[in-house]
Design an enzyme around this catalytic site. Structure first.
Site, PDB file in Angstrom:
ATOM      1  N   SER A   1      -7.850 -26.056 -19.120  1.00  0.00           N
ATOM      2  CA  SER A   1      -6.251 -25.944 -19.713  1.00  0.00           C
ATOM      3  C   SER A   1      -5.360 -26.780 -19.447  1.00  0.00           C
ATOM      4  CB  SER A   1      -6.008 -24.951 -18.174  1.00  0.00           C
ATOM      5  OG  SER A   1      -4.751 -25.591 -17.636  1.00  0.00           O
TER       6      SER A   1
ATOM      7  N   HIS B   1      -3.813 -37.657 -21.289  1.00  0.00           N
ATOM      8  CA  HIS B   1      -4.440 -37.757 -20.161  1.00  0.00           C
ATOM      9  C   HIS B   1      -5.775 -37.278 -20.704  1.00  0.00           C
ATOM     10  CE1 HIS B   1      -3.065 -33.394 -18.440  1.00  0.00           C
ATOM     11  NE2 HIS B   1      -4.332 -34.094 -18.554  1.00  0.00           N
TER      12      HIS B   1
ATOM     13  N   ASP C   1       2.968 -37.541 -21.781  1.00  0.00           N
ATOM     14  CA  ASP C   1       1.576 -36.477 -21.608  1.00  0.00           C
ATOM     15  C   ASP C   1       1.605 -35.696 -23.071  1.00  0.00           C
ATOM     16  OD1 ASP C   1      -0.772 -36.082 -20.399  1.00  0.00           O
ATOM     17  OD2 ASP C   1      -0.121 -35.103 -18.966  1.00  0.00           O
TER      18      ASP C   1
END
Length: 1029
Positions: free
Chosen positions: A235, A122, A153
């Site tokens: 993060s 993402h 991801d």
């Protein structure tokens, strides 16, 4: 991932916030749901309510949150942070599930020799990406994607290791086998977008299903690791390391409700992909288009798992607590009619299987082949053989831009989320803009089913259909939304192939990391329209038949703005205009409907005949524009409105005729309640055109607030006043743009209309001031003598008032000053706004004013209005630049330069760096740039992908300096110049672009541009809605 702004900073880099009527602090965060990708906790330019610039310090500082660790942990962290990078990037346009945005995230080096960085998918995104990374020692280098997984991801970026000169590069080893329950870990990342933060935690679960993040991108068909930690925005992509410094997982998401819970992606599949890329091998990814969930044994039993199979599985895998169950089986996919939702997976190719990793491994190694699955369904065992498809083949790697919008085939991500078939479902609109800006929903999620009565089941068919539609054609579009596939929507659109004449294809290039753009079709010239017949609707049940005949003088006016200028908040507006000369096709309409002339105007007559319009004249003060259509194309009984030559009076009865929110005509008797000088409130955060120095009419009827267009008409059909929409301020509480509905007496417009009907475009001059009304009590205190007060009362018994100067436009210091009380102009007493009409045709005026309680005679210059309208626009690095428009000059005391930042495109360098709207650019690399010509000259000297310095001045006179990097591939420098010789009235010049990159033919910034508001349209009130003062 972070929204690139961190904590609150000095206002010198801040555009005004949408949530305040003042001009200030811009640190805003949007509310989040649970769970949330770390990316989404603060994203610049996505769905937040404010503008979020980069923090002053974009690099990572050393450590902000270091727990009281042992010496061993401290040594480990010191080693790890040298491999961690802060990623600053733009997803340059909307694609698939990802909106255009600018943000920050984290990554870590996994191959120091070849320059590979691991981060989240993402972050890398599905579409065009442009970014750079910053190492621990503040060295910086560009990064580009070489892999983004279609489902999981994670993604891989590449950088040039030779660019890092001052520190040794060391990769982190990927050790998915070391992720175990109870293992103490550290999340080392760019927490909150600013600083390197070390967060501690303990792995508590290894078998959590992948979290769902709503309608955007979500991982699936994998387990996630859960730990007690509390990472936040920025993060995303952080390594999760053990005490030996090995990466055991990848930070991906967490809870946003305050709970200290984070979700990590296991590294089994990322390790496989990395090894394939390192070997130079293609990464195979297989799929049977089925989503699986890990469900506990008790739920599996309820779904039909038999005791015997449960015992067999528990014996084989004593530590397992559940099995894989089918959650979504895509229609028309390989598993359709073979698997069903709720099936419990027992075996794959004859082997018992309870985990995602071995299932992924089997599918990835079987692309193009078949697998045999044994499932239990309601206690019955079913064995089936299923073909394994290529997951990359159902993941879009290209899009087409046409008519201001962008399209691609439906992705597996979207199909899985909504459980729809991938094939023949329609073309996905990834950028719903331009001609395809649908009215009834958001910007994403639309599937076009058919255009011009031709089905568009896939992108290839869509291209063939659209390329043959001529420019300016009106065609029917059938479309659905993924959230509501039961409803087939219908819309008639005007195909725009003139502002963006090329149809372009963008294809992902995994070698360069860029998307390559090519022209695939030119525009077809518009077809000539034959004259058409129509008749107007009749209002039969009314007590005022002559007044109701005014309906034959009304036309619907729709304007579409391909580029947002002058602070105007909308890309499209619709209302009604009054025909003032049917023989010449002249129409008067509110400037809230037609704000400037860089637009397309469509005029609908009798709800039947549709013709194009063009701007003839725009009044600088009184909120109306004159537009024109070709009357030879209209065979309808259009009537020229008869306009009253005398002013309507307070208390006079009249007939209100208007069009409500549904554009339906309404009529009713009313009375004029007031005629007074009004001040349309200025918008302090978003300067935009507003009417000033006018007398407005209010009436006693509820229809007034319902109708944004109409007239006050005498019973004999004579129009006494225009009823117009006035754009006002942006509400500080709601962020909405206020609209006011007021009347304008027809004698106020007659002098202008006379010239226009004679074929003369008025070249007006105006006083460079905003005035406000004062009563005699105030005038006396300001120094007006009793003799003047008596004269006012004698000569204007209905209005005991004078006017004082509220504000003088910036850049005009001669003549009137603020707080001056105006007594006469050219010898005539000024007690009404109509007395100011003398300004329009005189270069100077002789005035008598009271200044600081002294009566003085002065010569007041007027200014030409030809300089007030925007006639040149530059789009640079995604920023929209033009001369400060009139509203800016009205609201500011000093014009710092002729380069005003009016807006910026989402996902652009202007968004990544703090190039905020309402600021002025004064210098480029230390060279003064007082105007756009100087600016273009200096920026042309800057090589592509190179940093440069801009010196700017905020609206509040605060100087500041920004550094930007050019990105000509995705954001070329484009200039629009007003040119009467051009068919559109504007000439487009592409000044700087990258070969194979965008040319401005794709999506114009009218749809992607954002000013200081946080939403594309600023949350405006519905069409026709507003206030009546």
């Amino acid at each position: 991932m972070d929204n690139t702004n961190g904590t609150s900073h000095s206002k010198r880099k801040q555009p005004p916030a949408a949530s305040s009527d003042h001009r200030p602090v811009k640190q805003l965060k949007s509310e989040q749901e649970t769970p949330v990708k770390e990316t989404d906790m603060a994203v610049n330019g996505s769905h937040g309510s404010g503008d979020m610039p980069i923090a002053n310090d974009r690099k990572m500082s050393r450590i902000t949150s270091m727990p009281a660790d042992s010496a061993e942990w401290q040594a480990t962290v010191e080693r790890v942070i040298k491999s961690v990078v802060s990623i600053h990037f733009c997803q340059t346009c909307s694609f698939d599930t990802d909106p255009a945005l600018a943000s920050e995230a984290t990554g870590f080096v996994v191959d120091a020799e070849k320059g590979y960085i691991m981060t989240n998918r993402h972050v890398v995104g599905a579409g065009p990406f442009w970014g750079y990374c910053v190492f621990d020692n503040h060295e910086e280098c560009d990064v580009y994607p070489v892999y983004r997984d279609p489902v999981h991801d994670f993604g891989i970026l590449r950088f040039d290791p030779t660019k890092i000169r001052y520190m040794p590069l060391a990769p982190l080893n990927l050790r998915p086998d070391l992720a175990r329950i109870g293992v103490e870990i550290r999340v080392v990342g760019n927490d909150a977008g600013e600083k390197l933060s070390i967060l501690s935690g303990v792995i508590s679960r290894l078998d959590r299903n992948a979290p769902e993040y709503g309608e955007g991108y979500s991982d699936f068909n994998t387990n996630y690791i859960q730990a007690a930690a509390a990472a936040s925005g920025g993060s995303s992509g952080s390594p999760v390391v053990n005490i030996d410094g090995h990466a055991v997982a990848l930070q991906a998401g967490g809870r946003s409700d305050g709970a200290a819970t984070d979700y990590f992606l296991p590294l089994d599949r990322p390790l496989r992909v990395l090894e394939c890329i390192q070997r130079g091998e293609p990464v195979s990814r297989g799929t049977i288009q089925t989503q699986w969930l890990l469900k506990p044994f008790d739920e599996c039993r309820r779904l039909g798992l038999t005791p015997g199979r449960e015992a067999e599985v528990r014996a084989m895998f004593p530590e397992e607590i559940g099995m894989l169950c089918a959650e979504v089986v895509l229609p028309k996919g390989p598993a359709d009619n073979k698997l069903e939702e709720g099936d419990v997976l027992i075996k794959v190719n004859g082997e018992l299987l309870t985990k995602f990793v071995p299932l992924d491994d089997i599918l990835d190694s079987s692309v193009g082949g078949k697998v045999t699955l044994l499932v239990q369904r309601e206690g019955q065992e079913i064995e089936t053989t299923i073909e394994v498809g290529d997951l990359h083949a159902i993941t879009p790697d290209r899009f087409v831009s046409v008519a201001g919008a962008s399209f691609h085939d439906l992705s597996y991500q979207q199909a899985r989320l909504h459980a729809v078939a991938l094939k023949s479902g329609g073309v996905y609109v990834c950028e719903a803009a331009g001609s395809f800006r649908f009215y009834d929903g958001g910007e994403s999620g639309w599937l076009v089913q058919a255009i011009d009565n031709k089905d568009t089941p896939d992108l290839a068919t869509f291209i063939e259909v659209v390329r043959n539609i001529p420019d300016r054609s009106r065609v029917v579009v059938l479309y659905k939304h993924l959230r509501d596939l039961h409803t087939l929507n219908t819309l008639v659109i005007n195909m725009d192939r003139h502002w963006s004449p090329k149809m372009r294809m963008a294809v992902r290039n995994d070698v360069t990391g860029l998307w390559d753009f090519t022209d695939i079709a030119d525009a077809i010239a518009p077809e000539s329209n034959p004259p058409m017949k129509a008749s107007f609707t009749q209002i039969s049940r009314t007590n005022y038949p002559d007044a109701a005949e005014i309906i034959k003088s009304f036309v619907k006016v729709s304007s579409t703005m391909p580029i947002k200028l002058d602070g105007f908040p909308r890309g499209r507006k619709t209302g009604h205009g009054l025909v003032i000369n049917a023989e010449k096709g002249l129409v008067i309409v509110s400037r809230a409907i037609v704000p400037y002339d860089l637009c397309d105007i469509v005029i609908t007559i009798a709800d039947s005949i549709v013709v194009a319009g063009k701007v003839v004249f725009m009044h600088p003060l009184q909120n109306y524009a004159i537009i024109q259509y070709d009357p030879s194309l209209v065979q309808a009984p259009v009537k020229s409105a008869k306009l009253a030559t005398s002013h309507i009076a307070q208390g006079e009865e009249t007939v209100f005729f208007g069009f409500n929110q549904n554009y339906r005509p309404v009529i009713g008797k009313t009375v004029v309640t007031d005629i007074t000088t009004v001040a349309i409130p200025a918008s302090p955060t978003t300067p935009r055109y507003r009417a000033i120095n006018l007398d407005a009419i209010t009436v006693d009827t509820n229809l007034a607030s319902q109708c944004g267009s109409g007239v006050l008409v005498a019973e004999d059909g004579t129009v006494q006043a225009l009823w117009l929409t006035y754009l006002g301020e942006r509400s500080g509480s709601s962020g909405k743009d206020m609209e006011y509905h007021l009347g304008l007496s027809t004698p106020m417009v007659l002098p202008i209309l006379k010239q226009i009907q004679e074929g003369v475009v008025p070249q007006l001059r105006i006083l460079n001031v905003e005035i406000h009304m004062i009563h005699m009590s105030q005038a006396r205190l300001m120094g007006v003598s009793e003799a003047w007060i008596e004269r006012v009362e004698r000569e204007d018994p209905e209005r005991h008032q004078l006017f004082a100067v509220r504000k003088v436009d910036a850049g005009n210091n001669d003549g009137l000053l603020e707080s001056d009380v105006i007594l006469t102009l050219n010898g005539k007493l000024v007690t009404s706004v109509a007395h100011l009409d003398v300004q329009y045709n005189n270069a100077t005026l002789d005035a008598v004013v009271v200044r600081k309680q002294k009566e003085i005679a002065i010569t007041v210059p007027t200014v030409p209005t030809t300089d007030l309208e925007t006639d040149r626009v530059v789009i640079f690095c995604g920023a929209i630049l033009h001369r400060p428009h009139h509203a800016v000059r009205q609201q500011i005391s000093k014009i710092h330069s002729d380069i005003y930042i009016s807006g910026r495109m989402r996902g652009s360098p202007a968004y990544q760096y703090p190039l905020a709207p309402t600021n002025f650019i004064t210098h480029v690399n230390g060279v003064a740039t007082p105007d756009l010509s100087a600016f273009l000259r200096e920026t042309a000297k800057i090589p592509d992908n190179t940093y440069f310095r801009l010196k700017a001045m905020s609206f509040d006179d605060m100087p500041w300096v920004a550094t930007l990097k050019k990105c000509e591939h995705y954001f070329p420098t484009i200039e629009f110049v007003k040119d009467a010789r051009e068919e559109l009235g504007w000439r487009k010049v592409v000044r700087e672009k990258d070969e194979g990159g965008m040319t401005g033919e794709e999506v114009l910034p009218g749809e992607r541009a954002m000013g200081v508001e946080g939403t594309e349209d600023g949350g405006v009130v519905p069409e026709g809605g507003g206030k009546s003062l």
